[in-house]
Motif scaffolding. Sequence first.
Motif, PDB file in Angstrom:
ATOM      1  N   UNK A 263       0.423  -5.505 -17.176  1.00  0.00           N
ATOM      2  CA  UNK A 263       1.003  -4.720 -18.267  1.00  0.00           C
ATOM      3  C   UNK A 263       1.412  -5.634 -19.420  1.00  0.00           C
ATOM      4  N   UNK A 264       1.866  -6.832 -19.090  1.00  0.00           N
ATOM      5  CA  UNK A 264       2.254  -7.774 -20.139  1.00  0.00           C
ATOM      6  C   UNK A 264       1.123  -8.110 -21.078  1.00  0.00           C
ATOM      7  N   UNK A 265      -0.110  -8.139 -20.569  1.00  0.00           N
ATOM      8  CA  UNK A 265      -1.264  -8.446 -21.410  1.00  0.00           C
ATOM      9  C   UNK A 265      -2.138  -7.217 -21.662  1.00  0.00           C
ATOM     10  N   UNK A 266      -1.593  -6.031 -21.345  1.00  0.00           N
ATOM     11  CA  UNK A 266      -2.280  -4.758 -21.569  1.00  0.00           C
ATOM     12  C   UNK A 266      -3.627  -4.729 -20.855  1.00  0.00           C
ATOM     13  N   UNK A 267      -3.583  -5.009 -19.559  1.00  0.00           N
ATOM     14  CA  UNK A 267      -4.787  -5.018 -18.742  1.00  0.00           C
ATOM     15  C   UNK A 267      -4.668  -3.998 -17.614  1.00  0.00           C
ATOM     16  N   UNK A 268      -5.799  -3.519 -17.174  1.00  0.00           N
ATOM     17  CA  UNK A 268      -5.862  -2.700 -15.973  1.00  0.00           C
ATOM     18  C   UNK A 268      -5.755  -3.615 -14.758  1.00  0.00           C
ATOM     19  N   UNK A 269      -4.863  -3.287 -13.840  1.00  0.00           N
ATOM     20  CA  UNK A 269      -4.723  -4.076 -12.618  1.00  0.00           C
ATOM     21  C   UNK A 269      -5.668  -3.539 -11.550  1.00  0.00           C
ATOM     22  N   UNK A 270      -6.473  -4.445 -11.005  1.00  0.00           N
ATOM     23  CA  UNK A 270      -7.348  -4.118  -9.880  1.00  0.00           C
ATOM     24  C   UNK A 270      -6.950  -5.055  -8.747  1.00  0.00           C
ATOM     25  N   UNK A 271      -6.557  -4.492  -7.607  1.00  0.00           N
ATOM     26  CA  UNK A 271      -6.048  -5.325  -6.517  1.00  0.00           C
ATOM     27  C   UNK A 271      -6.954  -5.254  -5.291  1.00  0.00           C
ATOM     28  N   UNK A 272      -6.943  -6.337  -4.558  1.00  0.00           N
ATOM     29  CA  UNK A 272      -7.610  -6.410  -3.265  1.00  0.00           C
ATOM     30  C   UNK A 272      -6.624  -7.055  -2.308  1.00  0.00           C
ATOM     31  N   UNK A 273      -6.042  -6.233  -1.430  1.00  0.00           N
ATOM     32  CA  UNK A 273      -5.035  -6.721  -0.493  1.00  0.00           C
ATOM     33  C   UNK A 273      -5.675  -6.849   0.883  1.00  0.00           C
ATOM     34  N   UNK A 274      -5.808  -8.084   1.357  1.00  0.00           N
ATOM     35  CA  UNK A 274      -6.296  -8.301   2.709  1.00  0.00           C
ATOM     36  C   UNK A 274      -5.139  -8.078   3.676  1.00  0.00           C
ATOM     37  N   UNK A 275      -5.284  -7.084   4.543  1.00  0.00           N
ATOM     38  CA  UNK A 275      -4.180  -6.676   5.406  1.00  0.00           C
ATOM     39  C   UNK A 275      -4.068  -7.584   6.624  1.00  0.00           C
ATOM     40  N   UNK A 276      -3.680  -8.828   6.389  1.00  0.00           N
ATOM     41  CA  UNK A 276      -3.562  -9.788   7.476  1.00  0.00           C
ATOM     42  C   UNK A 276      -2.456  -9.404   8.447  1.00  0.00           C
ATOM     43  N   UNK A 277      -1.386  -8.810   7.933  1.00  0.00           N
ATOM     44  CA  UNK A 277      -0.269  -8.435   8.791  1.00  0.00           C
ATOM     45  C   UNK A 277      -0.576  -7.179   9.590  1.00  0.00           C
ATOM     46  N   UNK A 278      -1.370  -6.279   9.013  1.00  0.00           N
ATOM     47  CA  UNK A 278      -1.724  -5.026   9.686  1.00  0.00           C
ATOM     48  C   UNK A 278      -3.250  -4.952   9.801  1.00  0.00           C
ATOM     49  N   UNK A 279      -3.844  -5.685  10.750  1.00  0.00           N
ATOM     50  CA  UNK A 279      -5.305  -5.821  10.793  1.00  0.00           C
ATOM     51  C   UNK A 279      -6.066  -4.512  10.988  1.00  0.00           C
TER      52      UNK A 279
END
Length: 475
Positions: free
Chosen positions: A129-145
Amino acid sequence: MQGKRELFFVFVALLGGTTLLFLPIDRRLSHYSHWILSNNVILHNVLATTKFKAVHRLVLTNQQNEVPKFKTQHVELANIRDVIQKRIDQIQNPKNCSEARKLLCKIEARGCGLGCQLHHIGICFLMAIGSNRTLVVNVTMLTYPSIKSIFKAYLPLSETCSEWSEAEYEAARGIYGKGESETTVKFRVVKRFIKGGFRPFTPFAPNSYPTSLKDKLQPLYSEPQIWWLGQIMMYITRPQPKLTQALNKYKAELGYSHPIVGVQIRRTDKLIGEGDFHSLEEYMIHVGNWYDKYDDVNGGNVTRRVFLATDDDTIYKEVLDKYPKFSFSWIANNSYFAQKQRRTSDEGFWGIVYDVALLSQCDYVVCTFTSNIGRLAHEVMVAESNDPLRYATSIDVEHFSWGEITMLREVIEDYNPDNPDEELELRVGDIIEKVLCRRACIGTNRRTEKRGSYPKEKVRTLPPTAEYAGMQNLF
């Protein structure tokens, strides 16, 4: 009765150790150590009986005149919240994803539970948001496999731009140091990889909030940086229909209705290196005080409902034995699956999802802010509501975030320490810098140049603002 309830909102906002609510109507009165209600009929020295931040003290010389002002403040906060949520949604749903400015955020944090992972996403969101960008995330669920995606519980962050190709990620410019401000200007797509600890590389980090909101928020909210972070966390944790249905089912089964106080007790592995043991009594004294004031003002004797979220399954018998006048509820087996050896199971994941949601919907929460879950519940509940009745009290440290910008603190009340070798002497107006709040708050007093611990209720935060590009031209 409505007038009484509005007055109660004002009254309760004065109590509680880390209340993060409204500023005084007249900011010049914030140093007063008393409050007055109903045309000077009641004069009470709050400092003699409670611990609270002076920025939350109110002086009301005329109940009938001041309560309407609070109604106006509630409406204003709700309006600001709605504008922000709409803008975030616009940023997150570009018409053409392939041409959008984007921040690709990859998170692979081993040993990081649900609250930790959501806060990692929040840090990337602030940068986006600080740079006016769309956030695209990839969360590897290491804790919850076995849980393939955190978005099984929560709505996707975008309906139009939620994935990236490996080629796009490899070509993106990395954000890893001081050159980030230049990177955000020169490159359409940038990336951030979070694997463990990190420090803030930009002004768009926890504890800062948009400069464009400063004039709007400062008269309404005492710690606008937390309210702003709450807007981010509220967007991230928007529930999937499946989650909403499950929550409604549990509410019906538990008799979850209002008023209700949430108590979150995190023990087990949290006591190793991060938090201290706190007895049940330390939590329940705040719960009892809250209900006492509720009954006093509303002229009734309500059922004292308490929703309990804990990873310590020995606590249930204790609460029933020691506090028979309270009506406790909890989700069966949640504490069993919250224990370290079972926390990474499917049941452990959904249990903590349910607990966070139900805590954040309580009228008041008592918790520890050394826990990600305690902080998350507080952030979401204050962001969702424009109701000053709803807030959280932490019985250990003040609110903090990993990767935060260090804030200055201003002393609002003198303090003479019992142990001057380890604690700071405080005088009103002193500035505390280089603050670290974990088990306790430690900082350096600019006046004395001494470093040591200090009582969190003796200071107020001085959060910085930043030019969040995505929050320009809101109003």
